[in-house]
Motif scaffolding. Structure first.
Motif, PDB file in Angstrom:
ATOM      1  N   GLY A  15      10.930 -53.187  -6.366  1.00  0.00           N
ATOM      2  CA  GLY A  15       9.604 -53.015  -5.780  1.00  0.00           C
ATOM      3  C   GLY A  15       9.480 -53.679  -4.428  1.00  0.00           C
ATOM      4  N   VAL A  16      10.158 -54.791  -4.275  1.00  0.00           N
ATOM      5  CA  VAL A  16      10.164 -55.518  -3.003  1.00  0.00           C
ATOM      6  C   VAL A  16      11.079 -54.834  -1.996  1.00  0.00           C
ATOM      7  N   ALA A  17      12.203 -54.331  -2.487  1.00  0.00           N
ATOM      8  CA  ALA A  17      13.202 -53.743  -1.590  1.00  0.00           C
ATOM      9  C   ALA A  17      12.670 -52.517  -0.866  1.00  0.00           C
ATOM     10  N   ALA A  18      11.697 -51.844  -1.457  1.00  0.00           N
ATOM     11  CA  ALA A  18      11.174 -50.615  -0.861  1.00  0.00           C
ATOM     12  C   ALA A  18      10.014 -50.871   0.100  1.00  0.00           C
ATOM     13  N   ASP A  19       9.688 -52.134   0.338  1.00  0.00           N
ATOM     14  CA  ASP A  19       8.549 -52.492   1.188  1.00  0.00           C
ATOM     15  C   ASP A  19       9.036 -52.773   2.617  1.00  0.00           C
ATOM     16  N   GLY A  20       8.639 -51.923   3.537  1.00  0.00           N
ATOM     17  CA  GLY A  20       9.108 -52.029   4.921  1.00  0.00           C
ATOM     18  C   GLY A  20       8.700 -53.330   5.595  1.00  0.00           C
ATOM     19  N   GLU A  28      13.984 -60.831   9.852  1.00  0.00           N
ATOM     20  CA  GLU A  28      13.612 -61.773  10.908  1.00  0.00           C
ATOM     21  C   GLU A  28      13.977 -63.217  10.554  1.00  0.00           C
ATOM     22  N   VAL A  29      13.754 -63.619   9.303  1.00  0.00           N
ATOM     23  CA  VAL A  29      13.889 -65.046   8.989  1.00  0.00           C
ATOM     24  C   VAL A  29      15.328 -65.499   8.725  1.00  0.00           C
ATOM     25  N   CYS A  30      16.168 -64.645   8.188  1.00  0.00           N
ATOM     26  CA  CYS A  30      17.506 -65.118   7.806  1.00  0.00           C
ATOM     27  C   CYS A  30      18.351 -65.367   9.054  1.00  0.00           C
ATOM     28  N   PRO A  31      18.809 -66.605   9.227  1.00  0.00           N
ATOM     29  CA  PRO A  31      19.534 -66.952  10.455  1.00  0.00           C
ATOM     30  C   PRO A  31      20.932 -66.348  10.527  1.00  0.00           C
ATOM     31  N   VAL A  32      21.437 -65.849   9.430  1.00  0.00           N
ATOM     32  CA  VAL A  32      22.802 -65.315   9.450  1.00  0.00           C
ATOM     33  C   VAL A  32      22.840 -63.823   9.069  1.00  0.00           C
ATOM     34  N   ASP A  33      21.680 -63.177   9.219  1.00  0.00           N
ATOM     35  CA  ASP A  33      21.597 -61.705   9.100  1.00  0.00           C
ATOM     36  C   ASP A  33      22.120 -61.157   7.766  1.00  0.00           C
ATOM     37  N   ILE A  34      21.689 -61.793   6.699  1.00  0.00           N
ATOM     38  CA  ILE A  34      22.045 -61.266   5.376  1.00  0.00           C
ATOM     39  C   ILE A  34      21.127 -60.102   4.994  1.00  0.00           C
ATOM     40  N   PHE A  35      19.967 -60.020   5.644  1.00  0.00           N
ATOM     41  CA  PHE A  35      19.043 -58.927   5.378  1.00  0.00           C
ATOM     42  C   PHE A  35      18.890 -58.065   6.620  1.00  0.00           C
ATOM     43  N   ALA A  36      18.794 -56.757   6.389  1.00  0.00           N
ATOM     44  CA  ALA A  36      18.467 -55.827   7.463  1.00  0.00           C
ATOM     45  C   ALA A  36      17.350 -54.923   6.955  1.00  0.00           C
ATOM     46  N   ALA A  37      16.567 -54.418   7.890  1.00  0.00           N
ATOM     47  CA  ALA A  37      15.527 -53.443   7.543  1.00  0.00           C
ATOM     48  C   ALA A  37      16.055 -52.082   7.936  1.00  0.00           C
ATOM     49  N   ALA A  38      16.357 -51.270   6.948  1.00  0.00           N
ATOM     50  CA  ALA A  38      16.928 -49.950   7.221  1.00  0.00           C
ATOM     51  C   ALA A  38      16.027 -48.887   6.612  1.00  0.00           C
ATOM     52  N   ALA A  39      15.495 -48.014   7.450  1.00  0.00           N
ATOM     53  CA  ALA A  39      14.635 -46.916   6.978  1.00  0.00           C
ATOM     54  C   ALA A  39      13.498 -47.437   6.103  1.00  0.00           C
ATOM     55  N   GLY A  40      12.881 -48.546   6.524  1.00  0.00           N
ATOM     56  CA  GLY A  40      11.724 -49.060   5.801  1.00  0.00           C
ATOM     57  C   GLY A  40      12.042 -49.712   4.486  1.00  0.00           C
ATOM     58  N   VAL A  42      14.671 -52.833   2.358  1.00  0.00           N
ATOM     59  CA  VAL A  42      15.565 -53.982   2.508  1.00  0.00           C
ATOM     60  C   VAL A  42      17.012 -53.533   2.297  1.00  0.00           C
ATOM     61  N   GLU A  43      17.861 -53.960   3.185  1.00  0.00           N
ATOM     62  CA  GLU A  43      19.297 -53.755   2.991  1.00  0.00           C
ATOM     63  C   GLU A  43      19.953 -55.129   2.952  1.00  0.00           C
ATOM     64  N   ILE A  44      20.828 -55.343   1.991  1.00  0.00           N
ATOM     65  CA  ILE A  44      21.587 -56.597   1.923  1.00  0.00           C
ATOM     66  C   ILE A  44      22.916 -56.360   2.633  1.00  0.00           C
ATOM     67  N   VAL A  45      23.196 -57.189   3.617  1.00  0.00           N
ATOM     68  CA  VAL A  45      24.396 -57.008   4.436  1.00  0.00           C
ATOM     69  C   VAL A  45      25.541 -57.790   3.793  1.00  0.00           C
ATOM     70  N   GLU A  46      26.342 -57.049   3.040  1.00  0.00           N
ATOM     71  CA  GLU A  46      27.339 -57.670   2.169  1.00  0.00           C
ATOM     72  C   GLU A  46      28.316 -58.567   2.936  1.00  0.00           C
ATOM     73  N   LYS A  47      28.733 -58.149   4.095  1.00  0.00           N
ATOM     74  CA  LYS A  47      29.764 -58.898   4.824  1.00  0.00           C
ATOM     75  C   LYS A  47      29.256 -60.263   5.294  1.00  0.00           C
TER      76      LYS A  47
END
Ligand code: SF4
Length: 78
Positions: A15-20, A28-40, A42-47
């Motif tokens: 429910g949270v992941a689908a919230d743009g 914005e908050v994660c200093p090491v870019d573990i999260f991205a906003a893709a097509a509205g 949440v995307e978890i950036v595995e690498k």
């Protein structure tokens, strides 16, 4: 949704992941870019998972629905 690195796993409730707006906030908050906003959503950036600095900024920004798990401590939640 859950993605695992070697040391860190991140879980985001569906429910949270689908919230743009939440996706943008996490990106914005994660200093090491573990999260991205893709097509509205949440995307978890595995690498980047194992770059987590345990700062809790994602947990503070989204208290319900995001979990950071320390795989090196048997999956204990941050
Ligand atoms: S604890 Fe900090 S570094 Fe780790 S995922 Fe959350 S915001 Fe990113």
């Amino acid at each position: 949704m859950r993605k695992d690195g070697i040391f860190i796993a991140v879980e985001v409730d569906d429910g949270v992941a689908a919230d743009g707006a939440i996706a943008a906030k996490l990106a914005e908050v994660c200093p090491v870019d573990i999260f991205a906003a893709a097509a509205g959503a949440v995307e978890i950036v595995e690498k980047n998972l194992d770059e987590c600095v345990l700062c809790r900024l994602c947990l503070d920004a989204v208290p319900d629905g995001v979990r950071v798990l320390k795989l090196y401590e048997d999956g204990a939640a941050l």
